[in-house]
Design a protein around this motif. Structure first.
Motif, PDB file in Angstrom:
ATOM      1  N   ASP A  96     -36.967  -4.923  -7.488  1.00  0.00           N
ATOM      2  CA  ASP A  96     -36.923  -4.635  -6.119  1.00  0.00           C
ATOM      3  C   ASP A  96     -35.831  -3.913  -4.807  1.00  0.00           C
ATOM      4  O   ASP A  96     -34.559  -4.478  -5.201  1.00  0.00           O
ATOM      5  CB  ASP A  96     -37.589  -6.067  -5.342  1.00  0.00           C
ATOM      6  N   ARG A  97     -37.094  -3.105  -3.797  1.00  0.00           N
ATOM      7  CA  ARG A  97     -35.305  -1.963  -3.333  1.00  0.00           C
ATOM      8  C   ARG A  97     -34.843  -3.365  -1.950  1.00  0.00           C
ATOM      9  O   ARG A  97     -33.464  -2.861  -2.424  1.00  0.00           O
ATOM     10  CB  ARG A  97     -36.098  -1.675  -3.047  1.00  0.00           C
ATOM     11  N   ASN A  98     -35.338  -4.380  -2.158  1.00  0.00           N
ATOM     12  CA  ASN A  98     -35.190  -5.466  -1.162  1.00  0.00           C
ATOM     13  C   ASN A  98     -34.292  -6.418  -1.638  1.00  0.00           C
ATOM     14  O   ASN A  98     -34.093  -7.448  -0.507  1.00  0.00           O
ATOM     15  CB  ASN A  98     -35.617  -5.708   0.347  1.00  0.00           C
ATOM     16  N   ILE A  99     -34.107  -6.816  -3.163  1.00  0.00           N
ATOM     17  CA  ILE A  99     -33.507  -7.733  -3.801  1.00  0.00           C
ATOM     18  C   ILE A  99     -31.688  -7.513  -2.575  1.00  0.00           C
ATOM     19  O   ILE A  99     -31.452  -6.445  -2.464  1.00  0.00           O
ATOM     20  CB  ILE A  99     -33.123  -7.471  -4.538  1.00  0.00           C
ATOM     21  N   ARG A 100     -31.212  -8.818  -2.619  1.00  0.00           N
ATOM     22  CA  ARG A 100     -29.905  -8.513  -2.002  1.00  0.00           C
ATOM     23  C   ARG A 100     -29.216  -7.912  -3.384  1.00  0.00           C
ATOM     24  O   ARG A 100     -28.971  -8.403  -4.669  1.00  0.00           O
ATOM     25  CB  ARG A 100     -29.516  -9.852  -2.057  1.00  0.00           C
ATOM     26  N   TYR A 101     -27.658  -7.430  -2.681  1.00  0.00           N
ATOM     27  CA  TYR A 101     -27.005  -6.298  -4.250  1.00  0.00           C
ATOM     28  C   TYR A 101     -26.441  -7.771  -4.823  1.00  0.00           C
ATOM     29  O   TYR A 101     -26.242  -7.466  -6.082  1.00  0.00           O
ATOM     30  CB  TYR A 101     -26.014  -5.775  -3.122  1.00  0.00           C
ATOM     31  N   GLU A 102     -26.514  -8.188  -4.784  1.00  0.00           N
ATOM     32  CA  GLU A 102     -25.277  -9.905  -5.479  1.00  0.00           C
ATOM     33  C   GLU A 102     -26.346 -10.105  -6.356  1.00  0.00           C
ATOM     34  O   GLU A 102     -26.293 -10.148  -7.798  1.00  0.00           O
ATOM     35  CB  GLU A 102     -25.935 -11.424  -4.805  1.00  0.00           C
ATOM     36  N   ALA A 103     -28.063 -10.249  -5.832  1.00  0.00           N
ATOM     37  CA  ALA A 103     -29.104  -9.963  -7.749  1.00  0.00           C
ATOM     38  C   ALA A 103     -28.297  -9.469  -8.606  1.00  0.00           C
ATOM     39  O   ALA A 103     -28.608  -9.700  -9.866  1.00  0.00           O
ATOM     40  CB  ALA A 103     -29.861 -10.649  -6.931  1.00  0.00           C
TER      41      ALA A 103
END
Lengths: 131, 129
Positions: A96-103
Motif C-alpha cells: 500500500d502506498r501509505n504504509i511506513r517504509y519500516e513495514a
C-alpha cells in the motif's frame, strides 16, 4: 434503425478478448498502489507479497490462493522455500502506498537475507504517462 | 443468449480494471560486506522523516535531484544511486524517487536495508554515508 443481427457475434468476440487478457491475482488483499510513470510488466508466475495499510502481510507463490502471514519468521520460511526450489524466481511486493517504509523494509530485509535476486515493486500507472 | 454475453463482458471489463501487473523491476545485489562498498563514489539520495530530500547531504527538491543525477550520469553513466529512506516516511516517497531514477535511466540503483545502514554507520564510526 441500428442493425442488431451481428450484435451477439461482437459480444462473443469481446468476451473471448477479455477472457484471454484478464488475469486474476491470487492475493485478495486490497491495497492502494503507489503511482509511477515508468513501469515494466511483471511475471505472471512470480510470488506475491502484499502489505496492507494495517501492516498485515498476505503471500502467494503466484498460483495457490494467498495466505495471511502472522510473523516475520513465517514469511522467512515462505521465502526460503520458494528460493530453494527456484533461486531465480521473481518476487512482487504489492505494498500500500501509505504504509511506513519500516513495514516495507521488514519484507525487503527477508528477501535480501534469502538471496532473492529479482524483485518488482508493484505500481499503478500514472495517467498521461508513457507506457 | 446475447444478454448473458453482455453480462459476461461487463464482468470481465470490471475485473480486468482491478488486475495490475506492472511495476518497477529491481535486481537485488549479493549480500556483501559493507566495508567493500564505496558509498562516496555513489550519488546518495536520502528521504528524511518530514518528507524532505537531500542529495549528497545537500537539501533539494525532487526536480533538483533529477537535474543533479542527470548531470552526474553525463560524466559517468554507470554512477550508482543509493536511495535511503527514513523508517517513518510513507512508502510512496521511495517509489517516487525510484521512478525518477528509472526515468533518468539509472543503471545501478541501490536500496540499502535498515541493518545494512546500521552496519555502515558502525563502519564509518557512527556517521551515515
Amino acid at each position: 434503425m441500428i442493425p442488431t443481427a451481428s450484435m451477439a457475434d461482437i459480444a462473443f468476440l469481446l468476451i473471448i478478448f477479455f477472457m484471454l487478457t484478464t488475469s486474476f491475482s491470487p492475493v485478495r488483499m486490497s491495497v492502494d498502489l503507489a503511482e509511477a510513470t515508468t513501469w515494466e510488466e511483471v511475471e505472471k508466475t512470480a510470488a506475491i507479497l502484499a502489505i496492507n495499510p494495517q501492516g498485515s502481510i498476505e503471500v502467494s507463490d503466484g498460483i495457490a490462493p494467498g495466505t495471511i502471514i502472522n510473523t516475520m519468521d513465517e514469511l522467512d520460511i515462505f521465502v526460503k522455500e520458494i528460493v530453494t526450489v527456484d533461486p531465480t524466481r521473481q518476487f512482487i511486493i504489492k505494498a500500500d502506498r501509505n504504509i511506513r517504509y519500516e513495514a516495507f523494509n521488514g519484507v525487503y530485509e527477508i528477501l535480501r537475507r534469502n538471496e532473492c535476486r529479482r524483485v518488482a515493486l508493484l505500481t499503478e500507472a500514472k495517467l498521461a504517462a508513457q507506457p | 443468449m446475447a444478454d448473458i454475453a453482455f453480462l459476461l463482458i461487463i464482468f470481465f471489463m470490471l475485473t480486468s480494471v482491478y488486475s495490475s501487473n506492472f511495476g518497477l523491476q529491481y535486481g537485488l545485489p549479493k549480500n556483501e560486506d559493507p566495508a567493500n562498498v564505496q558509498p562516496l563514489e555513489s550519488i546518495h539520495v536520502q528521504i528524511h522523516a518530514l518528507g524532505q530530500y537531500t542529495v549528497d547531504r545537500r537539501p533539494a527538491t525532487l526536480p533538483q535531484i533529477a537535474g543533479y543525477i542527470d548531470e552526474k550520469l553525463r560524466q559517468n553513466p554507470k554512477k550508482p544511486v543509493i536511495v535511503q529512506t527514513n523508517p517513518d516516511v510513507p512508502y510512496y516517497a521511495t517509489i517516487e524517487v525510484l521512478d525518477m531514477c528509472k526515468q533518468l535511466k539509472v543503471e545501478n540503483i541501490s536500496i540499502p536495508t535498515g541493518s545494512e545502514m546500521e552496519m555502515w554507520r558502525a563502519f564509518m564510526g557512527g556517521i551515515a554515508p
